[in-house]
Design an enzyme around this catalytic site. Structure first.
Site, PDB file in Angstrom:
ATOM      1  N   ARG A  15       0.829  -1.208   0.000  1.00 17.44           N
ATOM      2  CA  ARG A  15       0.000   0.000   0.000  1.00 17.44           C
ATOM      3  C   ARG A  15       0.865   1.261   0.000  1.00 17.44           C
ATOM      4  NH1 ARG A  15      -2.202   0.943   4.711  1.00 17.44           N
ATOM      5  NH2 ARG A  15      -3.345  -1.001   4.858  1.00 17.44           N
ATOM      6  N   TYR A  30     -12.649  18.355 -16.248  1.00 19.78           N
ATOM      7  CA  TYR A  30     -13.076  16.974 -16.464  1.00 19.78           C
ATOM      8  C   TYR A  30     -14.267  16.633 -15.557  1.00 19.78           C
ATOM      9  CZ  TYR A  30     -12.438  12.098 -17.705  1.00 19.78           C
ATOM     10  OH  TYR A  30     -12.615  10.833 -18.192  1.00 19.78           O
ATOM     11  N   ASP A  35      -3.871  19.573 -14.137  1.00 17.82           N
ATOM     12  CA  ASP A  35      -4.190  18.270 -14.727  1.00 17.82           C
ATOM     13  C   ASP A  35      -3.597  18.262 -16.134  1.00 17.82           C
ATOM     14  OD1 ASP A  35      -5.387  16.111 -16.044  1.00 17.82           O
ATOM     15  OD2 ASP A  35      -7.220  16.247 -14.852  1.00 17.82           O
ATOM     16  N   LYS A  50      -4.592   7.434 -19.777  1.00 15.98           N
ATOM     17  CA  LYS A  50      -4.757   7.985 -21.125  1.00 15.98           C
ATOM     18  C   LYS A  50      -3.444   7.873 -21.909  1.00 15.98           C
ATOM     19  CE  LYS A  50      -8.706   8.774 -19.262  1.00 15.98           C
ATOM     20  NZ  LYS A  50      -9.098  10.055 -18.702  1.00 15.98           N
TER      21      LYS A  50
HETATM   22  C1  LIG Z   1      -9.623  10.484 -17.501  1.00 22.02           C
HETATM   23  C2  LIG Z   1      -9.319  11.773 -16.871  1.00 22.02           C
HETATM   24  C3  LIG Z   1      -9.342  11.906 -15.475  1.00 22.02           C
HETATM   25  C4  LIG Z   1      -9.715  10.758 -14.572  1.00 22.02           C
HETATM   26  O1  LIG Z   1      -8.797   9.700 -14.682  1.00 22.02           O
HETATM   27  P1  LIG Z   1      -9.190   8.169 -14.441  1.00 22.02           P
HETATM   28  O2  LIG Z   1      -7.902   7.458 -14.722  1.00 22.02           O
HETATM   29  O3  LIG Z   1     -10.292   7.825 -15.376  1.00 22.02           O
HETATM   30  O4  LIG Z   1      -9.605   8.049 -13.008  1.00 22.02           O
HETATM   31  C5  LIG Z   1      -9.044  13.151 -14.941  1.00 22.02           C
HETATM   32  N1  LIG Z   1      -8.748  14.203 -15.719  1.00 22.02           N
HETATM   33  C6  LIG Z   1      -8.723  14.112 -17.065  1.00 22.02           C
HETATM   34  C7  LIG Z   1      -8.402  15.322 -17.875  1.00 22.02           C
HETATM   35  C8  LIG Z   1      -9.002  12.899 -17.687  1.00 22.02           C
HETATM   36  O5  LIG Z   1      -8.980  12.801 -19.027  1.00 22.02           O
END
Ligand SMILES: *Cc1c(COP(=O)(O)O)cnc(C)c1O
Length: 387
Positions: free
Chosen positions: A53, A105, A177, A202
């Site tokens: 963890r 998002y 982000d 992503k």
């Molecule tokens: C997909 C995404 C998230 C969330 O990520 P997960 O891996 O799906 O939890 C947050 N911010 C952006 C810009 C995203 O494309």
């Protein structure tokens, strides 16, 4: 470390099933590090591991890679993008304020509105693509300023340097982000952000086969908070997923270049095609913040928006006729995806409100993959011609 434990010769079946065949765990010369699927570690091991963890060799490998790619001193990996956002915002306390870009998002917005507010954290939204709004940040005395650029789904570009300066003069921490841009195209810490957070689900992993998240920082204090959050909130990834993201990271640069080239080429062709109402990609000269995008990004990424001027139903018919673009949420994988914000991510918002923020019925969001661009173009053409 007992890499090669000597098993008593009279050990029973149950004991042998667990303890025999545990060799080759380290120093094997394996070119790729193995996956350390273990929950716990023997006390006193040289790596200082205790329990997965709060640390695992696969996390350390991935953290070293991602910190390096983001020009960061530290990185901490998490189970998903949302876990990494959770780690940041749950480092705040009741009474703190977050000033956030308004076009963020959906899952981030939901976490802010439906979870954080219950813990006494205030959230204020601003359109931070408008420079005159930067001056409003200081008066709100935020503990945290939350940025996303390019934004989802409108692909607005925020001036990270200018916003970071405005936020720092108010003593705030700036979190960015970086998911849509990716570590290859944009380095938020170099542009003044304190925290660079990504959904590694992503572009970092890039193969749509696992979830992951990361927070990168140069601040020792924030790094301690991230390690604490990983352990105290239980936000850690599985070692297998960390290993998959490590594997994806190795091909990120070649993938990203193809995503950028394909998306820009399709955007250019669509822009000059008759009947298409509008097209948006950060590296198209017609993008409202094109100059800024070119200044802070090394490429426009693989996301593209087009409004075909079709009705709600005809837009959905167009999407269903596409063969190479799969209708799905998410983005950043090798395969092309298509989404219809009005019926998918933004379906719960009333039409008038949606349209006021630019999400029209005819708006289509493409996550352009790395297939051959001519095949992608032919697919869009055949779908526009009615199949
Ligand atoms: C997909 C995404 C998230 C969330 O990520 P997960 O891996 O799906 O939890 C947050 N911010 C952006 C810009 C995203 O494309």
């Amino acid at each position: 470390m007992k890499n090669d434990p000597t098993i008593p010769s009279d050990a029973r079946f149950e004991t042998r099933a667990i303890h025999i065949g545990q060799d080759w765990r380290s120093e094997t010369g394996a070119v790729i590090p193995p996956i350390y699927m273990t929950s716990t570690f023997e006390t006193g091991n040289p790596g200082g591991f205790d329990y997965t963890r709060s640390g695992n060799p696969n996390y350390r490998n991935l953290q070293a890679t991602l910190a390096s790619l983001e020009n960061a001193k530290h990185a901490t990996v998490f189970a998903s993008g949302v876990s990494s956002i959770t780690a940041i915002v749950f480092s705040l306390k009741a009474g703190d304020t977050i000033v956030s870009e308004q076009n963020i998002y959906g899952a981030t917005y939901r976490l802010f509105e439906r979870v954080l507010r219950r813990f006494g954290i205030r959230i204020e939204y601003l359109d931070l693509a408008e420079p005159e709004n930067h001056g409003r940040i200081a008066a709100m005395k935020p503990a945290l300023v939350w940025l996303e650029s390019p934004t989802n789904p409108l692909l607005k570009i925020l001036d990270i340097r200018a916003i970071a300066d405005a936020a720092h003069s108010a003593g705030s921490t700036v979190a960015m982000d970086n998911t849509f841009a990716s570590s290859l195209l944009q380095q938020p810490l170099d542009l003044g952000a304190d925290l660079s957070q990504l959904s590694t689900t992503k572009y970092t992993n890039g193969h749509s086969d696992c979830l992951g998240g990361v927070v990168c920082t140069n601040s020792d204090e924030w790094q301690e908070k991230m390690i604490f959050a990983q352990k105290a909130l239980g936000l850690q990834p599985s070692p297998f997923d960390a290993w998959l993201v490590s594997r994806g990271t190795k091909t990120q640069a070649v993938r990203m270049r193809q995503h950028c080239d394909n998306a820009l080429e399709l955007a250019r062709r669509l822009e000059s095609r008759r009947g298409v109402k509008s097209v948006r990609h950060p590296f198209l000269p017609s993008h409202p913040q094109h100059e800024l995008a070119k200044k802070q990004m090394r490429g426009g990424s693989g996301m593209m928006l087009a409004d075909f001027g079709l009705s709600y139903d005809d837009t959905l018919k167009f999407i269903r006729r596409l063969r190479l673009f799969t209708q799905a949420e998410s983005l950043g994988g090798i395969e092309s995806l298509v989404a219809h914000p009005a019926s998918m991510t933004h379906a719960s918002i009333p039409k008038e409100t949606r349209e006021a923020t630019g999400i029209t019925d005819g708006l289509v969001r493409f996550s352009v993959g790395i297939e051959h661009v001519e095949d992608l173009w032919n697919d869009i053409e055949q779908a526009l011609h009615g199949g």
